[in-house]
Design a protein around this motif. Sequence first.
Motif, PDB file in Angstrom:
ATOM      1  N   GLU A 181      -8.973  13.913 -23.088  1.00 15.67           N
ATOM      2  CA  GLU A 181      -7.866  14.857 -23.172  1.00 15.67           C
ATOM      3  C   GLU A 181      -7.074  14.876 -21.860  1.00 15.67           C
ATOM      4  O   GLU A 181      -5.826  14.916 -21.877  1.00 15.67           O
ATOM      5  CB  GLU A 181      -8.389  16.253 -23.513  1.00 15.67           C
ATOM      6  N   ALA A 182      -7.777  14.847 -20.737  1.00 19.36           N
ATOM      7  CA  ALA A 182      -7.075  14.808 -19.446  1.00 19.36           C
ATOM      8  C   ALA A 182      -6.326  13.491 -19.278  1.00 19.36           C
ATOM      9  O   ALA A 182      -5.224  13.452 -18.705  1.00 19.36           O
ATOM     10  CB  ALA A 182      -8.078  15.007 -18.308  1.00 19.36           C
ATOM     11  N   TYR A 183      -6.929  12.407 -19.735  1.00 18.19           N
ATOM     12  CA  TYR A 183      -6.247  11.104 -19.702  1.00 18.19           C
ATOM     13  C   TYR A 183      -4.949  11.154 -20.497  1.00 18.19           C
ATOM     14  O   TYR A 183      -3.892  10.705 -20.011  1.00 18.19           O
ATOM     15  CB  TYR A 183      -7.191  10.036 -20.248  1.00 18.19           C
ATOM     16  N   LEU A 184      -4.989  11.690 -21.721  1.00 21.91           N
ATOM     17  CA  LEU A 184      -3.780  11.773 -22.535  1.00 21.91           C
ATOM     18  C   LEU A 184      -2.715  12.632 -21.861  1.00 21.91           C
ATOM     19  O   LEU A 184      -1.521  12.288 -21.867  1.00 21.91           O
ATOM     20  CB  LEU A 184      -4.109  12.343 -23.913  1.00 21.91           C
ATOM     21  N   THR A 185      -3.140  13.741 -21.287  1.00 23.68           N
ATOM     22  CA  THR A 185      -2.198  14.617 -20.597  1.00 23.68           C
ATOM     23  C   THR A 185      -1.525  13.901 -19.435  1.00 23.68           C
ATOM     24  O   THR A 185      -0.301  14.000 -19.248  1.00 23.68           O
ATOM     25  CB  THR A 185      -2.928  15.868 -20.108  1.00 23.68           C
ATOM     26  N   THR A 186      -2.314  13.162 -18.665  1.00 25.12           N
ATOM     27  CA  THR A 186      -1.762  12.425 -17.529  1.00 25.12           C
ATOM     28  C   THR A 186      -0.733  11.406 -17.991  1.00 25.12           C
ATOM     29  O   THR A 186       0.367  11.295 -17.431  1.00 25.12           O
ATOM     30  CB  THR A 186      -2.888  11.732 -16.759  1.00 25.12           C
ATOM     31  N   ARG A 187      -1.071  10.650 -19.018  1.00 23.12           N
ATOM     32  CA  ARG A 187      -0.137   9.641 -19.526  1.00 23.12           C
ATOM     33  C   ARG A 187       1.122  10.292 -20.097  1.00 23.12           C
ATOM     34  O   ARG A 187       2.234   9.756 -19.969  1.00 23.12           O
ATOM     35  CB  ARG A 187      -0.823   8.785 -20.587  1.00 23.12           C
ATOM     36  N   ALA A 188       0.980  11.444 -20.742  1.00 17.11           N
ATOM     37  CA  ALA A 188       2.141  12.132 -21.301  1.00 17.11           C
ATOM     38  C   ALA A 188       3.072  12.605 -20.191  1.00 17.11           C
ATOM     39  O   ALA A 188       4.306  12.478 -20.299  1.00 17.11           O
ATOM     40  CB  ALA A 188       1.700  13.297 -22.170  1.00 17.11           C
ATOM     41  N   ILE A 189       2.518  13.155 -19.137  1.00 18.10           N
ATOM     42  CA  ILE A 189       3.352  13.623 -18.027  1.00 18.10           C
ATOM     43  C   ILE A 189       4.035  12.445 -17.339  1.00 18.10           C
ATOM     44  O   ILE A 189       5.212  12.534 -16.959  1.00 18.10           O
ATOM     45  CB  ILE A 189       2.508  14.450 -17.038  1.00 18.10           C
ATOM     46  N   GLU A 190       3.323  11.338 -17.198  1.00 16.82           N
ATOM     47  CA  GLU A 190       3.945  10.139 -16.617  1.00 16.82           C
ATOM     48  C   GLU A 190       5.155   9.689 -17.438  1.00 16.82           C
ATOM     49  O   GLU A 190       6.218   9.366 -16.887  1.00 16.82           O
ATOM     50  CB  GLU A 190       2.921   9.012 -16.525  1.00 16.82           C
TER      51      GLU A 190
END
Length: 494
Positions: A181-190
């Motif tokens: 979930e944190a990985y997805l959030t990071t990629r989304a913000i990028e």
Amino acid sequence: MTSNVLFLMTDQHRVDTLGCYGNATVATPNLDRLAASGTRFDRWYTPTAICTPARASLLTGQAPFRHRLLANAERNVGYLEDLPPDSFSFSAALRERGYNCGLIGKWHTGTHRTAADFGFDGPDLPGWHNPVDHPDYLDYLAERGLPEHKITDEMRGTMPNGRPGNLLAARLQQPVEATFEAYLTTRAIELLERYAADRADAGRPFYLALNFFGPHLPYVLPDHYFDLYDPDDVELPASAAETFEGKPPVQRNYSAHWAFDTMTAADSRKLIAAYWGYVTMIDEQLGLVLDALDRLGLDQQTAVFFTADHGEFTGAHRLHDKGPAMYEDIYRTPGLIRIPGGPAGQVRDEFVSLTDCTATILELAGVDPAPAVDSRSLLPLARGESPAWDGHLVCEFHGHHFPYPQRMLRTDRYKLVINPDSVNELYDLDADPDELRNAYDDPALAGTRDELTAQLYRLLRDRGDNFHHWMTSMYPIGDDVRENPSASRMETSP
């Protein structure tokens, strides 16, 4: 009207886990903040409570019977596995309008055709659950020196044949920053930052979806979230008292498949507590994305959606997951929309559908929504207007593990479910909100049942759903019959 769109989506998310929908225990401050700044829809439903067909309806603006992508690939029993090549998609229409289009997270809208084939940027993340062996996720962990996925304390029941049941929950031996979930959030913000720069430099609007795989079971969580809520504070849903008396037998079979009765009440409370922890963990990640939207100065230029593809049983009706049972637990979902200039803190009680997001997104982008033939724009409702609106909703189901056709009519008070190979269902949701009593054969409701049956027949017939052929010969459908169900060219008269 042209707007950026941020579309936040979860999977298998119960509406009653959000504070803004009345849950006083589960912490969802970020989704509550979104609801307070926009519109909360209290009667938001999925067109079908299964991932792939529901997501295909969102993509196309078509009901499942029309787009014909009717089952998840993992349990497919002979249906289509990909949308036809000539299918309309809102993403292609937005691309033609000059939009950047991105999708981070769960796709699950076909087997061979990926999100990229429909014009979305982002990593290809196939399947129904977190693909924790995906190279991009492993690179994310390695770059940050974070440990890889490992679980302990597995929770599962025992299947009817004595085999271990499906994994329902487990402890994740990772810190929160290492979670998928944190990985997805990071990629989304990028990707959001990239799109913001393109908006500033070239004036190019964007559509960005962040699709979490959770809180779909199994609830695999770091210790903090796995233990965040005390099982002793959890009340089992009232429908856990389900007896299946007068219900379609498939529901009892599904209960056995999910091994509900092989687990203790304490286990069930712990599973619900873990599910709540998953909801809170996702809410925190969503908060980071909403904060990034504000930081980038995009909050006044961007419409924000939050919803789920369908709900989850978590012990309701002695079931887990979803399946051939058209209860509110899995068909009614959260639906939040904030549009630029729209009223804050609004609550709407019209019947709306996930499928209606398609026309809404198209209208926000200034694109003709007509190709989304089963979709209605929600913008008038989100603006606080009072347009004419249907006082009913039709949902459908085609099977999971095996073919099982169902159609549902939901009105203000009643729910009618037609099950051609089993007993039909009628629920008075005012008298029986937990849907424990099938009143289909109740003489006191015979008139209501027949009126609803005729109404559902007309709605299916008029939208072109051939399910209505069965109803033509089997049930009282009134005098508005436009065809002979046995008609052929050999007949000389209708």
